[in-house]
Scaffold this active site. Structure first.
Site, PDB file in Angstrom:
ATOM      1  N   PRO A   2       0.829  -1.208   0.000  1.00 13.76           N
ATOM      2  CA  PRO A   2       0.000   0.000   0.000  1.00 13.76           C
ATOM      3  C   PRO A   2       0.864   1.260   0.000  1.00 13.76           C
ATOM      4  O   PRO A   2       1.799   1.377   0.790  1.00 13.76           O
ATOM      5  CB  PRO A   2      -0.789  -0.127   1.305  1.00 13.76           C
ATOM      6  CG  PRO A   2      -0.786  -1.594   1.608  1.00 13.76           C
ATOM      7  CD  PRO A   2       0.547  -2.092   1.124  1.00 13.76           C
ATOM      8  N   GLU A   3       0.554   2.174  -0.898  1.00 12.46           N
ATOM      9  CA  GLU A   3       1.264   3.445  -0.969  1.00 12.46           C
ATOM     10  C   GLU A   3       0.340   4.540  -0.439  1.00 12.46           C
ATOM     11  O   GLU A   3      -0.708   4.236   0.130  1.00 12.46           O
ATOM     12  CB  GLU A   3       1.736   3.682  -2.402  1.00 12.46           C
ATOM     13  CG  GLU A   3       2.634   2.540  -2.894  1.00 12.46           C
ATOM     14  CD  GLU A   3       3.120   2.687  -4.326  1.00 12.46           C
ATOM     15  OE1 GLU A   3       3.207   3.823  -4.816  1.00 12.46           O
ATOM     16  OE2 GLU A   3       3.407   1.656  -4.958  1.00 12.46           O
ATOM     17  N   LYS A  59       3.175   6.969   5.115  1.00 14.02           N
ATOM     18  CA  LYS A  59       2.410   5.728   4.980  1.00 14.02           C
ATOM     19  C   LYS A  59       1.959   5.161   6.326  1.00 14.02           C
ATOM     20  O   LYS A  59       1.365   4.083   6.383  1.00 14.02           O
ATOM     21  CB  LYS A  59       3.240   4.685   4.229  1.00 14.02           C
ATOM     22  CG  LYS A  59       3.597   5.092   2.798  1.00 14.02           C
ATOM     23  CD  LYS A  59       4.411   4.004   2.118  1.00 14.02           C
ATOM     24  CE  LYS A  59       4.928   4.455   0.764  1.00 14.02           C
ATOM     25  NZ  LYS A  59       5.740   3.412   0.101  1.00 14.02           N
ATOM     26  N   ARG A 112       2.038 -11.777   5.410  1.00 19.74           N
ATOM     27  CA  ARG A 112       3.501 -11.855   5.517  1.00 19.74           C
ATOM     28  C   ARG A 112       4.028 -11.369   6.867  1.00 19.74           C
ATOM     29  O   ARG A 112       5.220 -11.463   7.150  1.00 19.74           O
ATOM     30  CB  ARG A 112       4.146 -11.066   4.369  1.00 19.74           C
ATOM     31  CG  ARG A 112       3.760 -11.654   3.009  1.00 19.74           C
ATOM     32  CD  ARG A 112       4.394 -10.915   1.853  1.00 19.74           C
ATOM     33  NE  ARG A 112       5.832 -11.137   1.776  1.00 19.74           N
ATOM     34  CZ  ARG A 112       6.603 -10.669   0.798  1.00 19.74           C
ATOM     35  NH1 ARG A 112       6.062  -9.958  -0.189  1.00 19.74           N
ATOM     36  NH2 ARG A 112       7.889 -10.895   0.776  1.00 19.74           N
ATOM     37  N   LYS A 153      23.183  13.808  -4.598  1.00 17.56           N
ATOM     38  CA  LYS A 153      22.893  12.382  -4.755  1.00 17.56           C
ATOM     39  C   LYS A 153      23.270  11.898  -6.159  1.00 17.56           C
ATOM     40  O   LYS A 153      22.733  12.383  -7.147  1.00 17.56           O
ATOM     41  CB  LYS A 153      21.402  12.110  -4.521  1.00 17.56           C
ATOM     42  CG  LYS A 153      20.874  12.589  -3.175  1.00 17.56           C
ATOM     43  CD  LYS A 153      21.381  11.706  -2.047  1.00 17.56           C
ATOM     44  CE  LYS A 153      20.757  12.122  -0.726  1.00 17.56           C
ATOM     45  NZ  LYS A 153      21.241  11.279   0.392  1.00 17.56           N
ATOM     46  N   ARG A 262      13.508  -3.716  -7.424  1.00 14.00           N
ATOM     47  CA  ARG A 262      12.108  -3.468  -7.782  1.00 14.00           C
ATOM     48  C   ARG A 262      11.892  -3.612  -9.283  1.00 14.00           C
ATOM     49  O   ARG A 262      12.679  -3.108 -10.086  1.00 14.00           O
ATOM     50  CB  ARG A 262      11.695  -2.051  -7.371  1.00 14.00           C
ATOM     51  CG  ARG A 262      11.937  -1.680  -5.917  1.00 14.00           C
ATOM     52  CD  ARG A 262      10.996  -2.412  -4.975  1.00 14.00           C
ATOM     53  NE  ARG A 262      11.086  -1.892  -3.635  1.00 14.00           N
ATOM     54  CZ  ARG A 262      10.267  -0.976  -3.125  1.00 14.00           C
ATOM     55  NH1 ARG A 262       9.304  -0.468  -3.867  1.00 14.00           N
ATOM     56  NH2 ARG A 262      10.412  -0.567  -1.885  1.00 14.00           N
TER      57      ARG A 262
END
Length: 274
Positions: A2-3, A59, A112, A153, A262
Site C-alpha cells: 500500500p502506498e 504511509k 507476511r 545524490k 524493484r
C-alpha cells in the site's frame, strides 16, 4: 505494498466505521508486530480508550485516542483491515483484533506479518522514530531545498523517490507513473536533473497521488482497502505492469528492468537515459 493513496483510502473507510468507538479488548496473535513495548503493555495502554480521529503521516496510519494516546500502524507489504459489526471468528491471516464495546470489531490481517504497531503519547509522537524520520509528501516539499538535496545524490532518481526519509508517500507504482509523466528515465542520476525536471517530478507526483486517492488507490496484486474493497486507479496506469505493451504516447513497447530490487517499467523512447 500500500502506498499513500491506498493508506488514505483505508483511513477514509476507517473514519466512517470506528470513530468514537471504545476499545474493550485487544487480541494479539503475533507479538513481534508490537514494537518497543510488550504486547501486554500495548493492550494495557489502549484498552478502554476511545478512538476520536485517524490521520496519516506518510504511509503510517495514526489513531488518536482518548487520554492523549496514539497508536501507529504501518501496513508494510500485505497488511489491511476488516471491520465487522457483529462478532466474527478469527480468520487465518488475522494478526490483531480490536474489540469495541458495542460488539463490533476491527481485524488487522497480514499474510507476511511485516506490519508494525507502535504506542505513543500525543505530545511527542512526531519527534520519535519512526515518524521523526518521515519526510514531507510531494506537495509540501520545498522545491529549492529538494533540488539542493538531489544535487548531492549520484543515485538513480527512482531509488531517491522510493526513500521515505527523502520524500514520503511514493512507492513502486507511483514512482514509475511519476517518472513516465515527467519523461525522466528511472536510472537517470538525481544530481544531473535540472531544476525544471525536479519541479515537474514534484508536480506530477502530487497530481498522480491525488488522482489515485480519489479513485481509492490501485488494486493490483494483493491490495484491497477495508473489507476487500478495490480501488480503480490501476485502470489508468500508463506504464506500471504494462511490460511489452505499447506506450500510450509513442507506441514503443514498455520495458521492464530490475532497479534496486524493484520491477521498474518505462518507455525507452519517451524516457531517454542519455
Amino acid at each position: 505494498m500500500p502506498e499513500l493513496p491506498e493508506v488514505k483510502t483505508v483511513i477514509l473507510h476507517l473514519k466512517k466505521l470506528i470513530l468514537d468507538k471504545t476499545i474493550s479488548k485487544i487480541e494479539i496473535f503475533i507479538p513481534k508486530m508490537i514494537k518497543e513495548i510488550s504486547s501486554e503493555e500495548f493492550k494495557k495502554y489502549l484498552e478502554n480508550e476511545t478512538i476520536f480521529n485517524i490521520e496519516n503521516e506518510g504511509k503510517f496510519i495514526v489513531f488518536f485516542l482518548s487520554n492523549n494516546k496514539i497508536m501507529l500502524s504501518h501496513l508494510r507489504m500485505e497488511g489491511g483491515y476488516n471491520f465487522y459489526s457483529k462478532k466474527r471468528q478469527k480468520e487465518i491471516h488475522d494478526r490483531l483484533i480490536f474489540h469495541f464495546t458495542d460488539g463490533s470489531s476491527l481485524h488487522y490481517h497480514d499474510s507476511r506479518m511485516f506490519g508494525t504497531f507502535h504506542f505513543r503519547n500525543s505530545e511527542n509522537y512526531l519527534k520519535i522514530k519512526p515518524l521523526s524520520l518521515v519526510a514531507p509528501v510531494p506537495w509540501k516539499i520545498d522545491l529549492d531545498e529538494f533540488f539542493k538535496l538531489l544535487k548531492r545524490k549520484k543515485t538513480a532518481i527512482k531509488k531517491i523517490l522510493l526513500d521515505q526519509q527523502i520524500i514520503a508517500g511514493l512507492g513502486n507504482i507511483y514512482v514509475d507513473e511519476t517518472l513516465f509523466a515527467s519523461k525522466v528515465h528511472p536510472e537517470f542520476k538525481a544530481n544531473q536533473l535540472s531544476l525544471e525536471q525536479v519541479k515537474l517530478i514534484l508536480k506530477n507526483a502530487t497530481r498522480i497521488l491525488q488522482e489515485s486517492t480519489k479513485l481509492g488507490g490501485s488494486s493490483i496484486r494483493s491490495y484491497t482497502s477495508l473489507n476487500e474493497k478495490e480501488g480503480s486507479f490501476q485502470n489508468f496506469l500508463q506504464v506500471h505492469t504494462k511490460f511489452n505493451k505499447p506506450c500510450p504516447n509513442c507506441g514503443e513497447l514498455i520495458q521492464k528492468i530490475k532497479l534496486g530490487g524493484r520491477g521498474t517499467y518505462f518507455c525507452k523512447k519517451c524516457q531517454q537515459l542519455n
